[in-house]
Write a protein that holds these residues in place. Structure first.
Motif, short mmCIF file in Angstrom:
data_model
loop_
_atom_site.label_atom_id
_atom_site.label_comp_id
_atom_site.label_asym_id
_atom_site.label_seq_id
_atom_site.Cartn_x
_atom_site.Cartn_y
_atom_site.Cartn_z
N GLU A 70 21.49 101.26 70.42
CA GLU A 70 21.26 102.09 71.59
C GLU A 70 19.93 101.71 72.22
O GLU A 70 18.93 101.58 71.52
N ASP A 79 25.35 106.89 76.41
CA ASP A 79 26.42 106.19 77.14
C ASP A 79 26.29 104.68 76.99
O ASP A 79 27.25 103.95 77.21
N THR A 80 25.10 104.21 76.67
CA THR A 80 24.88 102.77 76.53
C THR A 80 24.99 102.31 75.08
O THR A 80 24.74 101.16 74.78
N CYS A 132 31.40 101.17 76.19
CA CYS A 132 30.04 101.58 76.54
C CYS A 132 29.65 100.92 77.85
O CYS A 132 30.30 99.99 78.31
N ASP A 133 28.58 101.42 78.42
CA ASP A 133 27.93 100.80 79.58
C ASP A 133 26.64 100.22 79.06
O ASP A 133 25.68 100.96 78.80
N TYR A 134 26.60 98.91 78.88
CA TYR A 134 25.43 98.26 78.28
C TYR A 134 24.38 98.00 79.36
O TYR A 134 24.65 97.34 80.35
N GLU A 135 23.19 98.55 79.13
CA GLU A 135 22.08 98.40 80.08
C GLU A 135 21.34 97.11 79.80
O GLU A 135 20.96 96.85 78.66
N THR A 143 23.84 97.25 84.73
CA THR A 143 24.73 97.84 83.73
C THR A 143 26.04 97.06 83.66
O THR A 143 26.63 96.73 84.69
#
Length: 149
Positions: free
Chosen positions: A66, A72-73, A86-89, A94
């Motif tokens: 995380e 959320d990521t 997931c939404d990977y930052e 994103t």
């Protein structure tokens, strides 16, 4: 999961390997100074990468990473599930992703031994990363820890 008291500072080496649909393979390695703590049946590592706070959890049955404390990521690696999303930052924006975990292998270390220190852990996660309808990468990540004297 709530970590137990923070433990020692360790060297955490993370090596990622990705093979794209065209067969080209990329590998990258990064080394971090990380705080290690017991967390349930595994270990939680906290460190900074690219000026962002990162938390990495590792056990024999589950792993997650995380960035910036945003759930959320969170990339979840769970062989018991068909897939996780997931939404990977990243520094570039994103990226929505689906993760299909094949297996988590703990090759050495004290993982899962309640109350023990990690010693030197070596673990590998095999997974497929899906980005969009027709782009998949076969991936693995190797995680190594080393006590700092």
């Amino acid at each position: 999961m709530t970590p137990a008291a923070e433990g020692p500072v360790i060297l955490l080496t993370v090596t990622g390997k990705q093979t794209g649909p065209d067969g080209n393979t990329q590998e990258n390695t990064a080394v971090y100074r990380a705080a290690q703590s017991l967390c349930g049946e595994g270990y939680l590592f906290t460190y900074r990468a690219e000026d962002v706070q990162v938390r990495l959890f590792l056990s024999r049955t589950l792993a997650w990473m995380e960035r910036n404390g945003v759930k959320d990521t969170r990339m979840v690696f769970d062989p018991a599930l068909f897939s996780t999303r997931c939404d990977y930052e990243t520094a570039y924006g994103t990226i929505p992703m689906e993760i299909r975990t094949g297996k988590i292998s703990v090759l050495s270390g004290g993982l899962g031994q309640s109350g023990s220190s990690a010693g030197n852990i070596r673990a590998r996660i095999h997974y497929t990363l899906v980005m969009g309808q027709d782009y998949e990468q076969k991936c693995s990540v190797t995680i190594k820890t080393q006590q700092i004297s």
